[in-house]
Design an enzyme around this catalytic site. Sequence first.
Site, PDB file in Angstrom:
ATOM      1  N   HIS A 216       0.934  -1.245  -0.238  1.00 23.32           N
ATOM      2  CA  HIS A 216       0.111  -0.284   0.070  1.00 23.32           C
ATOM      3  C   HIS A 216       0.724   1.086   0.013  1.00 23.32           C
ATOM      4  O   HIS A 216       1.361   1.152   1.102  1.00 23.32           O
ATOM      5  CB  HIS A 216      -0.785   0.123   1.166  1.00 23.32           C
ATOM      6  CG  HIS A 216      -1.632  -0.662   1.309  1.00 23.32           C
ATOM      7  ND1 HIS A 216      -1.992  -2.641   1.327  1.00 23.32           N
ATOM      8  CD2 HIS A 216      -3.091  -0.412   1.303  1.00 23.32           C
ATOM      9  CE1 HIS A 216      -3.386  -2.691   1.472  1.00 23.32           C
ATOM     10  NE2 HIS A 216      -4.233  -2.394   1.148  1.00 23.32           N
TER      11      HIS A 216
ATOM     12  N   GLU B 169      -0.842   5.833  -0.220  1.00 22.31           N
ATOM     13  CA  GLU B 169      -2.415   6.346  -0.218  1.00 22.31           C
ATOM     14  C   GLU B 169      -2.403   7.699   0.135  1.00 22.31           C
ATOM     15  O   GLU B 169      -3.332   7.599   1.516  1.00 22.31           O
ATOM     16  CB  GLU B 169      -3.593   4.819  -0.070  1.00 22.31           C
ATOM     17  CG  GLU B 169      -4.751   4.719  -0.384  1.00 22.31           C
ATOM     18  CD  GLU B 169      -5.397   3.971   0.723  1.00 22.31           C
ATOM     19  OE1 GLU B 169      -4.606   3.156   1.069  1.00 22.31           O
ATOM     20  OE2 GLU B 169      -6.971   4.071   0.291  1.00 22.31           O
TER      21      GLU B 169
ATOM     22  N   ASP C 294     -10.909  -3.495  -3.484  1.00 23.18           N
ATOM     23  CA  ASP C 294     -10.157  -2.925  -2.067  1.00 23.18           C
ATOM     24  C   ASP C 294     -10.975  -3.489  -1.119  1.00 23.18           C
ATOM     25  O   ASP C 294     -10.530  -3.770  -0.543  1.00 23.18           O
ATOM     26  CB  ASP C 294      -9.877  -1.236  -2.280  1.00 23.18           C
ATOM     27  CG  ASP C 294      -8.736  -1.150  -0.943  1.00 23.18           C
ATOM     28  OD1 ASP C 294      -8.189  -1.855  -0.596  1.00 23.18           O
ATOM     29  OD2 ASP C 294      -8.394  -0.030  -0.814  1.00 23.18           O
TER      30      ASP C 294
ATOM     31  N   TRP D  99     -13.726   1.465   5.600  1.00 23.01           N
ATOM     32  CA  TRP D  99     -12.969   2.365   4.994  1.00 23.01           C
ATOM     33  C   TRP D  99     -14.158   2.395   3.522  1.00 23.01           C
ATOM     34  O   TRP D  99     -14.484   3.375   3.144  1.00 23.01           O
ATOM     35  CB  TRP D  99     -11.991   1.765   4.133  1.00 23.01           C
ATOM     36  CG  TRP D  99     -10.432   1.485   5.280  1.00 23.01           C
ATOM     37  CD1 TRP D  99     -10.180   2.856   5.382  1.00 23.01           C
ATOM     38  CD2 TRP D  99     -10.865   1.051   5.762  1.00 23.01           C
ATOM     39  NE1 TRP D  99      -8.950   2.389   6.632  1.00 23.01           N
ATOM     40  CE2 TRP D  99      -9.847   1.144   6.585  1.00 23.01           C
ATOM     41  CE3 TRP D  99     -10.444  -0.724   5.709  1.00 23.01           C
ATOM     42  CZ2 TRP D  99      -8.550   0.086   7.519  1.00 23.01           C
ATOM     43  CZ3 TRP D  99     -10.425  -2.316   7.201  1.00 23.01           C
ATOM     44  CH2 TRP D  99      -9.076  -1.092   7.202  1.00 23.01           C
TER      45      TRP D  99
HETATM   46 FE   FE2 Z   1      -6.097  -2.108   0.820  1.00 20.06          FE
END
Ligand code: FE2
Length: 419
Positions: free
Chosen positions: A218, A221, A317, A323
């Site tokens: 990741h 981000e 994702d 999220w």
């Molecule tokens: Fe992710």
Amino acid sequence: MSDASSDSLLLRQCRLAHQSADDPLVDIAIEAGRIAAIAPHLDRPTEHTLAVNGQLVSPPFVESHIHLDSVLTAGQPRWNQSGTLFEGIDIWRDRKQNLSLEDVKTRAITALKLQAQQGVLFVRSHADVSEASLTALKALLEVREAVKDWITLQVVAFPQDGIYSHPDNEARLEEALKLGADVVGGIPHYELTREDGVRSVHRIFDLAERYDRLIDIHCDEIDDDQSRFLEVVAACAIRCSCGSRVTASHTTAMGSYNNAYAFKLMGFLQRTSINFIANPLINITLQGRTDTYPKRRGVTRVKELWQSGFNVSLGHDCIQDPWYSLGTGNMLDVASMAVHVCQMTGLEEINACYDMVTHHGARTLHLKDYGLEVGNAANLIVLDAADRYDAIRRRPVVKAVISQGRLLVETEPAQTQWH
Ligand code: FE2
């Protein structure tokens, strides 16, 4: 045609996803789990026949980036009110205190079935390895084994809270690899300092070499244009000449970099074969939250990376987690969002977005014998669509999913009646 156990199967009158409209329709023969022949008008003995009638036959969708440990937990213990990545991490930190193997396994398998019935047969999932018991990882490794006859699952050891934010996290990450995680993950932009972030990238490459694993980080981000860990990933990949084994996920800060820096970085990246994964459904909602107007799109430079020849794939994702409270598991939703957010509306660009949820994802996952070729494993899907463009525009149902030569799921398109 619904005998799921047949050893041979003939699909009649298929339009292959990469055929042009002028090419003749083909028959596909499947024997002993493999694609035995592809040609117009095959004439061979078979146990079962599936009439495709000119509809689209494609390799299965590849979900290259999802977090199956957190799926289907939206609102637990509370809703993400700010909509930011960081509130999501805080909520997940609370939720993961009461993870159990059964909890994770049940939700993960529910999500995998949802994905499979929509044509996804290959999945790379991150597993949070920032808590002492490694419950999420152990559960997903059990799931990987439990589902392997119908869907292929890769598990990334993902230190959600950072490798150096807690004294035990580095050892937990290594333990996850010893337990059998397929891929080493990381989150350098969430380490406590820039230096810790750089050190984490080096540690990830060391572990990947020592345990012979792929890498999926990741990376950046965040909307911060000073978040520059992708250059560290690029440098490590150049030095080890191992870029094709490395994936940079999200890289949303790249959408905020000034062009002078982005062009320089692109030159360095060109010296690698790094894979990129964008997650446009979630990043269009997570990013830009501290902006007023103009408000950034918060998605990496998908079009420019693709135009520069990089292998770019797309992921969901999240499906209903801290999220992202939405999500369906349908990869055509992801591809459609990429077309919009990344402004990939040219016909070739739309088709490329379809490839990003099929062939490009397969390359990122290092899948062997993926694709509609004689000799490959017979994994394929039948879509109620004319071509790739039509599939992304209408997002029709996947009518049939064939996994390892076996008919796994059939879905009838909805019928509308006017009165
Ligand atoms: Fe992710």
